[in-house]
Design a protein around this motif. Structure first.
Motif, PDB file in Angstrom:
ATOM      1  N   TRP A 234      17.841  31.377  71.855  1.00 33.80           N
ATOM      2  CA  TRP A 234      17.984  30.945  70.447  1.00 33.80           C
ATOM      3  C   TRP A 234      17.046  29.788  70.131  1.00 33.80           C
ATOM      4  N   GLU A 235      16.834  28.938  71.120  1.00 34.14           N
ATOM      5  CA  GLU A 235      15.938  27.794  70.905  1.00 34.14           C
ATOM      6  C   GLU A 235      14.505  28.260  70.636  1.00 34.14           C
ATOM      7  N   LYS A 236      14.145  29.354  71.303  1.00 32.23           N
ATOM      8  CA  LYS A 236      12.816  29.932  71.089  1.00 32.23           C
ATOM      9  C   LYS A 236      12.608  30.266  69.608  1.00 32.23           C
ATOM     10  N   GLY A 237      13.663  30.746  68.942  1.00 27.11           N
ATOM     11  CA  GLY A 237      13.584  31.072  67.522  1.00 27.11           C
ATOM     12  C   GLY A 237      13.227  29.843  66.695  1.00 27.11           C
ATOM     13  N   PHE A 238      13.855  28.712  67.044  1.00 26.81           N
ATOM     14  CA  PHE A 238      13.530  27.480  66.317  1.00 26.81           C
ATOM     15  C   PHE A 238      12.103  27.037  66.591  1.00 26.81           C
ATOM     16  N   GLY A 239      11.575  27.433  67.754  1.00 21.74           N
ATOM     17  CA  GLY A 239      10.193  27.106  68.087  1.00 21.74           C
ATOM     18  C   GLY A 239       9.221  27.664  67.056  1.00 21.74           C
ATOM     19  N   VAL A 240       9.509  28.892  66.577  1.00 17.87           N
ATOM     20  CA  VAL A 240       8.640  29.502  65.559  1.00 17.87           C
ATOM     21  C   VAL A 240       8.635  28.648  64.300  1.00 17.87           C
ATOM     22  N   LEU A 241       9.819  28.152  63.932  1.00 14.62           N
ATOM     23  CA  LEU A 241       9.920  27.341  62.715  1.00 14.62           C
ATOM     24  C   LEU A 241       9.177  26.023  62.899  1.00 14.62           C
ATOM     25  N   GLU A 242       9.254  25.471  64.100  1.00 17.34           N
ATOM     26  CA  GLU A 242       8.541  24.208  64.344  1.00 17.34           C
ATOM     27  C   GLU A 242       7.042  24.412  64.215  1.00 17.34           C
ATOM     28  N   ARG A 243       6.563  25.573  64.677  1.00 18.21           N
ATOM     29  CA  ARG A 243       5.140  25.857  64.551  1.00 18.21           C
ATOM     30  C   ARG A 243       4.738  26.039  63.085  1.00 18.21           C
ATOM     31  N   ALA A 244       5.614  26.699  62.316  1.00 16.95           N
ATOM     32  CA  ALA A 244       5.330  26.856  60.885  1.00 16.95           C
ATOM     33  C   ALA A 244       5.259  25.498  60.208  1.00 16.95           C
ATOM     34  N   LEU A 245       6.133  24.584  60.667  1.00 18.13           N
ATOM     35  CA  LEU A 245       6.114  23.224  60.114  1.00 18.13           C
ATOM     36  C   LEU A 245       4.826  22.502  60.468  1.00 18.13           C
ATOM     37  N   ASP A 246       4.362  22.728  61.698  1.00 21.49           N
ATOM     38  CA  ASP A 246       3.081  22.124  62.092  1.00 21.49           C
ATOM     39  C   ASP A 246       1.974  22.605  61.163  1.00 21.49           C
ATOM     40  N   ALA A 247       1.986  23.915  60.884  1.00 22.64           N
ATOM     41  CA  ALA A 247       0.956  24.473  59.998  1.00 22.64           C
ATOM     42  C   ALA A 247       1.052  23.845  58.609  1.00 22.64           C
ATOM     43  N   LEU A 248       2.294  23.637  58.154  1.00 23.98           N
ATOM     44  CA  LEU A 248       2.484  23.017  56.834  1.00 23.98           C
ATOM     45  C   LEU A 248       1.982  21.583  56.821  1.00 23.98           C
ATOM     46  N   SER A 249       2.221  20.852  57.901  1.00 30.33           N
ATOM     47  CA  SER A 249       1.795  19.440  57.906  1.00 30.33           C
ATOM     48  C   SER A 249       0.281  19.315  57.892  1.00 30.33           C
ATOM     49  N   GLU A 250      -0.393  20.371  58.368  1.00 25.97           N
ATOM     50  CA  GLU A 250      -1.854  20.289  58.417  1.00 25.97           C
ATOM     51  C   GLU A 250      -2.520  20.609  57.079  1.00 25.97           C
ATOM     52  N   LEU A 251      -1.762  21.203  56.157  1.00 26.98           N
ATOM     53  CA  LEU A 251      -2.360  21.535  54.860  1.00 26.98           C
ATOM     54  C   LEU A 251      -2.642  20.265  54.075  1.00 26.98           C
ATOM     55  N   PRO A 252      -3.743  20.253  53.310  1.00 25.67           N
ATOM     56  CA  PRO A 252      -4.009  19.080  52.475  1.00 25.67           C
ATOM     57  C   PRO A 252      -2.927  18.931  51.401  1.00 25.67           C
ATOM     58  N   ARG A 253      -2.428  17.704  51.250  1.00 26.59           N
ATOM     59  CA  ARG A 253      -1.391  17.453  50.234  1.00 26.59           C
ATOM     60  C   ARG A 253      -2.005  17.479  48.838  1.00 26.59           C
ATOM     61  N   PRO A 254      -1.236  17.920  47.855  1.00 30.16           N
ATOM     62  CA  PRO A 254      -1.734  17.845  46.482  1.00 30.16           C
ATOM     63  C   PRO A 254      -1.720  16.385  46.037  1.00 30.16           C
TER      64      PRO A 254
END
Ligand SMILES: [Zn+2]
Length: 593
Positions: free
Chosen positions: A569-589
């Motif tokens: 189940w923790e592995k599933g949260f890993g995917v979300l953490e990676r998606a969050l990493d991708a979001l943090s890298e986007l330039p902020r408006p």
């Protein structure tokens, strides 16, 4: 091939509701049913496994006929809910289905009543029907004597069912007011909730405040209904039937061991900070210090890019193709056979679905396609369901469709494949951002929110039996919200009343955790795919091809997946953490908005 937004083609079922063929199907169904009823005297101690198999085949055929007859009426109705003929025929088909249910009850009741040794002997020759038969018998250890069962059924009509009915009647009558653009609007709950994603903070807040105001005002009566339902649940299931706990009843229905559900909920609680990180990030994007609970689903940015249907189909099929060509072809079949209705029309059923009629027929998919990135994701989702059904088409009508915990596997997985493809193409930042935020919003609503409803329910069931008042339950609910949001969300007291507005906890106690189970399962499978690469694919396809022909634990176990482990189940949260990493890298408006 070019795809058009048009009405689907249902002629693989029938030419029309008034056609000769449809009328004949109704008559044939009645004849077949009478034939099935004639098998009743054969259900005796002399019945051989071979004869049992024949009866099962005939029952299977009956289900296929019902499914085609009923399915056609439903699909015609979904296509145009305002068509009086479709309305009438849907009602008639419902009646036919109910009658078939009643007149074949003798068979399922007889089977449930067989002694264990006898049942085992008959199961030995049941082939693909085995799991369906096992499902029917699962409740046997918790079944009371026939007169007791009859009394429970009888008293449920005026007891539990009546209480749920009163809840529905009361809450469906509620009307809501909201002020938008200086004008007071009278709206339904659905319309009110649509304002939760409004770009204006004051409108979002007004939408929640109004809902909570109305439910809180009725808190006493709605809370009493809940208390009675919970006590009834305990009296019947724990005291009389001897289930080990209130939630164990649902676990048995889902065919999941208690400890698996415990582990799932436990990991969700422990991983709540993953979503808290998301909420902090979203606050940054919205240019506020801290997100209020009202802002949870606030939209981030605006998307101007739209996808014409052809582009969407191309992207979805290409995502599937890169994964496994066979599944791409199964999805394409839906479109090529014109089993897809994507047109936006007045009177058409809202939302999206995939309807599986029987193993031999390509499923039908409906959505109102408007070209937004989320519509493309929905297309991938529904076509994923169709792939699941097609892969499992080697089973019978009784065992093709996956049980609840596995039902969303291919759909969610398909969505993930599409999103990854679109992200990898490096589209405009606004599309990336829309996709990633939507993914996180959806995951919050499906995983954490639902898991915490179940956490609340478990605790509430215990406390009600111990004498808790309605106010105590509201306090308890607020506690669970505080735990899930931490200090990432500014939580106002009005949310104490939110649990009163969750129909699931009244209708089907503990149903909600299945959402978290299904979603997290797929996230974890997806991570396994990323880690392992293509060697994962055959095992994944095997899970889908099993359909409903085995228990969820066996189906997953055969693919080497152990849902008893926290790590899974923790592995599933890993995917979300990676998606969050991708979001943090986007330039902020720029915050000046
Ligand atoms: Zn779905």
């Amino acid at each position: 091939m070019a795809y058009a937004l048009e009405r689907w083609d249902l002629s693989d079922l029938f030419p029309g509701l008034e056609s000769e063929a449809y009328a004949r199907a109704g008559t044939a169904l009645e004849d077949f049913l009478r034939g099935f009823e004639a098998a009743r005297p054969r259900l005796n101690d002399g019945l051989t496994p071979r004869e049992m198999f024949e009866i099962l085949q005939s029952f299977d055929e009956l289900q296929r006929q019902v499914s085609r007859y009923l399915g056609f009426a439903y699909l015609r109705f979904a296509e145009d809910t305002q068509d009086p003929l479709a309305q009438t025929m849907r009602g008639r088909a419902d009646q036919v289905a109910a009658e078939v249910g009643n007149r074949t009850l003798f068979f399922t009741l007889w089977w449930k009543g067989q002694a264990e040794a006898r049942a085992q002997a008959l199961l030995s020759g049941a082939g693909d029907y085995r799991q369906w038969l096992l499902n029917l018998r699962r409740e046997a250890p918790y079944t009371l004597s026939e007169p007791e069962e009859r009394i429970i059924n009888l008293k449920d009509v005026t007891g539990r069912h009546a209480l749920v009915g009163v809840y529905d009647t009361l809450t469906n009558r509620y009307t809501f007011q909201i002020e938008v653009d200086g004008e007071t609007r009278h709206v339904t709950r659905g319309e009110l909730e649509a304002y939760r994603t409004d770009p204006r903070p004051e409108v979002r807040a007004a939408s929640y405040r109004e809902l909570l105001r109305v439910y809180a005002a009725e808190g006493n009566v709605l809370g009493q209904l809940y208390q009675s339902l919970v006590r009834d649940w305990a009296n019947e299931n724990v005291d009389l039937r001897r289930f080990s706990s209130p939630v164990a009843v649902r676990n048995l229905g889902n065919d999941l061991p208690d400890e698996v559900v415990e582990t799932l909920l436990d990991v969700c609680r422990q991983k709540a900070p993953v979503f808290q990180r998301f909420f902090r990030l979203k606050a940054e994007w919205l240019g506020v210090e801290r997100l209020r609970r009202y802002d949870l689903y606030a939209p981030v940015g605006e998307v101007h890019r739209t996808f014409p249907l052809d582009d969407a189909v191309h992207e979805v099929l290409a995502a599937f193709e890169a994964f496994e060509p066979r599944v791409a072809r199964q999805a394409q079949q839906v479109l090529d056979e014109r089993h897809f209705d994507g047109e936006v029309r007045p009177g058409k059923r809202s939302g999206a679905f995939c309807a599986t009629i029987e193993p031999g027929l390509t499923p039908w998919v409906l959505q109102s396609y408007q070209g937004q990135p989320r519509d493309v994701a929905t297309l991938a989702h529904e076509l994923g369901h169709a792939i699941h059904a097609s892969l499992a088409a080697g089973h019978t009508a009784l065992t093709q469709q996956a049980t609840l915990p596995l039902a969303e596997t291919a759909s969610t997985f398909g969505e993930m494949l599409l999103i990854d493809r679109l992200l990898a193409q490096d589209p405009e930042p606004e599309v990336r951002q829309a996709l990633l935020f939507r993914q996180m919003d959806d995951n919050y609503a499906t995983v954490l929110r639902q898991a915490y409803f179940a956490v609340f329910e478990k605790e509430a069931h215990g406390r009600v039996v111990a004498g808790a008042q309605v106010d105590d339950l509201s306090d308890l609910y607020l506690e669970t919200l505080r735990e899930q949001f931490g200090d990432a969300i500014e939580l106002s007291e009005d949310f104490r009343a939110e649990w009163l507005a969750i129909p699931h906890i009244y209708h089907t106690p503990f149903y909600v955790y299945a959402y978290a189970f299904g979603q997290l399962l797929v996230l974890s499978l997806y991570q396994q795919f990323r880690d392992e690469g293509r060697s994962f694919i055959p095992r994944y396809l095997e899970i889908l091809a099993a359909g409903g022909s085995d228990s969820p634990m066996n189906t997953l176990g055969k693919a080497g997946i152990d849902v008893r482990q926290r790590a899974f189940w923790e592995k599933g949260f890993g995917v979300l953490e990676r998606a969050l990493d991708a979001l943090s890298e986007l330039p902020r408006p720029s915050p000046a908005k």
